[in-house]
Write a protein that holds these residues in place. Sequence first.
Motif, mmCIF file in Angstrom:
data_model
loop_
_atom_site.group_PDB
_atom_site.id
_atom_site.type_symbol
_atom_site.label_atom_id
_atom_site.label_comp_id
_atom_site.label_asym_id
_atom_site.label_seq_id
_atom_site.Cartn_x
_atom_site.Cartn_y
_atom_site.Cartn_z
ATOM 1 N N PRO A 100 35.692 35.152 37.407
ATOM 2 C CA PRO A 100 35.897 34.515 36.089
ATOM 3 C C PRO A 100 35.235 35.287 34.947
ATOM 4 O O PRO A 100 35.700 35.214 33.799
ATOM 5 C CB PRO A 100 35.281 33.123 36.264
ATOM 6 C CG PRO A 100 35.322 32.877 37.731
ATOM 7 C CD PRO A 100 35.122 34.210 38.377
ATOM 8 N N GLU A 101 34.156 35.993 35.221
ATOM 9 C CA GLU A 101 33.471 36.747 34.175
ATOM 10 C C GLU A 101 34.117 38.103 33.907
ATOM 11 O O GLU A 101 33.710 38.806 32.980
ATOM 12 C CB GLU A 101 32.007 36.950 34.561
ATOM 13 C CG GLU A 101 31.225 35.658 34.704
ATOM 14 C CD GLU A 101 29.760 35.912 35.060
ATOM 15 O OE1 GLU A 101 29.402 37.098 35.202
ATOM 16 O OE2 GLU A 101 29.015 34.936 35.170
ATOM 17 N N ARG A 102 35.109 38.464 34.688
ATOM 18 C CA ARG A 102 35.799 39.746 34.513
ATOM 19 C C ARG A 102 36.990 39.555 33.596
ATOM 20 O O ARG A 102 37.812 38.666 33.810
ATOM 21 C CB ARG A 102 36.243 40.290 35.875
ATOM 22 C CG ARG A 102 36.894 41.669 35.833
ATOM 23 C CD ARG A 102 37.374 42.059 37.211
ATOM 24 N NE ARG A 102 38.104 43.323 37.209
ATOM 25 C CZ ARG A 102 37.577 44.489 37.554
ATOM 26 N NH1 ARG A 102 36.306 44.550 37.929
ATOM 27 N NH2 ARG A 102 38.311 45.584 37.520
ATOM 28 N N ALA A 103 37.097 40.416 32.594
ATOM 29 C CA ALA A 103 38.190 40.290 31.625
ATOM 30 C C ALA A 103 39.484 40.891 32.126
ATOM 31 O O ALA A 103 40.567 40.438 31.747
ATOM 32 C CB ALA A 103 37.791 40.939 30.300
ATOM 33 N N SER A 104 39.398 41.899 32.966
ATOM 34 C CA SER A 104 40.599 42.599 33.427
ATOM 35 C C SER A 104 40.918 42.212 34.860
ATOM 36 O O SER A 104 40.108 41.618 35.571
ATOM 37 C CB SER A 104 40.393 44.115 33.335
ATOM 38 O OG SER A 104 39.311 44.513 34.152
ATOM 39 N N CYS A 105 42.108 42.579 35.299
ATOM 40 C CA CYS A 105 42.529 42.317 36.666
ATOM 41 C C CYS A 105 41.796 43.257 37.619
ATOM 42 O O CYS A 105 41.529 44.414 37.295
ATOM 43 C CB CYS A 105 44.037 42.530 36.775
ATOM 44 S SG CYS A 105 44.754 42.092 38.368
ATOM 45 N N GLY A 106 41.483 42.752 38.795
ATOM 46 C CA GLY A 106 40.811 43.616 39.770
ATOM 47 C C GLY A 106 39.568 42.966 40.342
ATOM 48 O O GLY A 106 39.271 41.799 40.069
ATOM 49 N N PRO A 107 38.867 43.687 41.183
ATOM 50 C CA PRO A 107 39.057 45.092 41.563
ATOM 51 C C PRO A 107 40.182 45.274 42.590
ATOM 52 O O PRO A 107 40.763 44.307 43.066
ATOM 53 C CB PRO A 107 37.713 45.479 42.155
ATOM 54 C CG PRO A 107 37.176 44.212 42.718
ATOM 55 C CD PRO A 107 37.645 43.123 41.788
ATOM 56 N N ALA A 108 40.435 46.530 42.940
ATOM 57 C CA ALA A 108 41.558 46.841 43.826
ATOM 58 C C ALA A 108 41.332 46.363 45.249
ATOM 59 O O ALA A 108 42.286 46.291 46.030
ATOM 60 C CB ALA A 108 41.806 48.350 43.831
ATOM 61 N N GLU A 109 40.079 46.032 45.604
ATOM 62 C CA GLU A 109 39.794 45.590 46.969
ATOM 63 C C GLU A 109 40.255 44.161 47.231
ATOM 64 O O GLU A 109 40.265 43.713 48.391
ATOM 65 C CB GLU A 109 38.294 45.694 47.261
ATOM 66 C CG GLU A 109 37.764 47.109 47.360
ATOM 67 C CD GLU A 109 37.585 47.780 46.006
ATOM 68 O OE1 GLU A 109 37.610 47.036 44.986
ATOM 69 O OE2 GLU A 109 37.439 49.011 45.959
ATOM 70 N N LEU A 110 40.649 43.423 46.210
ATOM 71 C CA LEU A 110 41.108 42.048 46.404
ATOM 72 C C LEU A 110 42.444 42.030 47.133
ATOM 73 O O LEU A 110 43.246 42.967 47.014
ATOM 74 C CB LEU A 110 41.242 41.343 45.046
ATOM 75 C CG LEU A 110 39.940 41.071 44.286
ATOM 76 C CD1 LEU A 110 40.241 40.450 42.922
ATOM 77 C CD2 LEU A 110 39.021 40.170 45.096
ATOM 78 N N PRO A 111 42.722 40.967 47.906
ATOM 79 C CA PRO A 111 44.005 40.893 48.619
ATOM 80 C C PRO A 111 45.158 40.698 47.654
ATOM 81 O O PRO A 111 45.058 39.995 46.643
ATOM 82 C CB PRO A 111 43.813 39.676 49.542
ATOM 83 C CG PRO A 111 42.755 38.855 48.868
ATOM 84 C CD PRO A 111 41.843 39.829 48.196
ATOM 85 N N GLY A 112 46.273 41.344 47.988
ATOM 86 C CA GLY A 112 47.471 41.223 47.156
ATOM 87 C C GLY A 112 48.547 42.178 47.632
ATOM 88 O O GLY A 112 48.362 42.945 48.583
ATOM 89 N N GLU A 113 49.687 42.128 46.981
ATOM 90 C CA GLU A 113 50.792 43.007 47.319
ATOM 91 C C GLU A 113 50.583 44.376 46.689
ATOM 92 O O GLU A 113 50.125 44.485 45.551
ATOM 93 C CB GLU A 113 52.122 42.398 46.841
ATOM 94 C CG GLU A 113 52.461 41.082 47.525
ATOM 95 C CD GLU A 113 53.810 40.538 47.048
ATOM 96 O OE1 GLU A 113 54.436 41.205 46.202
ATOM 97 O OE2 GLU A 113 54.212 39.473 47.544
ATOM 98 N N SER A 114 50.956 45.401 47.437
ATOM 99 C CA SER A 114 50.749 46.772 46.972
ATOM 100 C C SER A 114 52.043 47.564 47.151
ATOM 101 O O SER A 114 52.730 47.445 48.163
ATOM 102 C CB SER A 114 49.613 47.437 47.761
ATOM 103 O OG SER A 114 49.395 48.756 47.320
ATOM 104 N N ASN A 115 52.348 48.381 46.155
ATOM 105 C CA ASN A 115 53.528 49.258 46.190
ATOM 106 C C ASN A 115 53.064 50.668 45.825
ATOM 107 O O ASN A 115 52.669 50.927 44.683
ATOM 108 C CB ASN A 115 54.595 48.765 45.204
ATOM 109 C CG ASN A 115 55.848 49.611 45.256
ATOM 110 O OD1 ASN A 115 56.085 50.335 46.222
ATOM 111 N ND2 ASN A 115 56.653 49.519 44.199
ATOM 112 N N CYS A 116 53.116 51.580 46.804
ATOM 113 C CA CYS A 116 52.612 52.942 46.612
ATOM 114 C C CYS A 116 53.772 53.935 46.618
ATOM 115 O O CYS A 116 54.673 53.840 47.454
ATOM 116 C CB CYS A 116 51.609 53.320 47.708
ATOM 117 S SG CYS A 116 50.119 52.297 47.718
#
Length: 265
Positions: free
Chosen positions: A109-125
Amino acid sequence: MWNNFFVARDEEGRMGAAGGGQGGALAALQGGRAQRRSQKMSDSQNGKIKLAFLVCAVGVTLTVLAVGTEFWVELAQPKDFGGNQTCQLAHYGLWKTCVRTLWVADVDPERASCGPAELPGESNCTYFKFFTSGENAVMFKKTTNKNLSLAAAILALLGLTLMVTGSICIIMTLSKGVAFFLKPASFCFILSGVLVLISVLIFHRSVLALLSSDHAVPLHHQLAWSAACAGSAGAVLMLGGVLFLVLSLHGISWQKCLPHNNSAT
């Protein structure tokens, strides 16, 4: 009779002189071999070279880890951008980029931006196409600068090539027991460290060029752990190269003093 006597004496003298000449030549040859053996590196010098090589091996490992991963930089949207329950984050390196879709509820909640990348989610490389077809990549409506990206990648590869060359020089030094290849190895490792550091600087410049290409989507950016590995690798490689240079200069001064000491004894 006297003629036979003098002829026999003369032949004995020639045989003795020939035997003495052969013995002297053999002694000189053995002495030269002993001197060459004594000019080889001692066990303490071998230990110092192996220790410096261990330092360079750490730098090589960090470089390979950095070049092979895609966490050089993270580009994150504001987590409330678009008012959705998800937000997007992109991270990329020298070869490919990954766009991840994360849940806003998982973001701090204290983070203004999305992330970090280690969080679970969908990824497209996807891999960058400016290495093959010369096309620029587009991320969040922003376009990459392929010239800067290519320059950063080429410099990193040149640095890896010099690391391999320097490692071969050190292996030959340890196997042959001579300090002749220490200077070429020091040059290779110092120059490879400089190239890796320049690669990081050019990559950062390419990130700034990407961000300035379009201001429609606000993005937060920060260099990630792969770039930190590359920067650390450059510093470690330069340190290892300096150590090899010091050892090579010390070995030369030691070899210059060695024949004088042998003649005094």
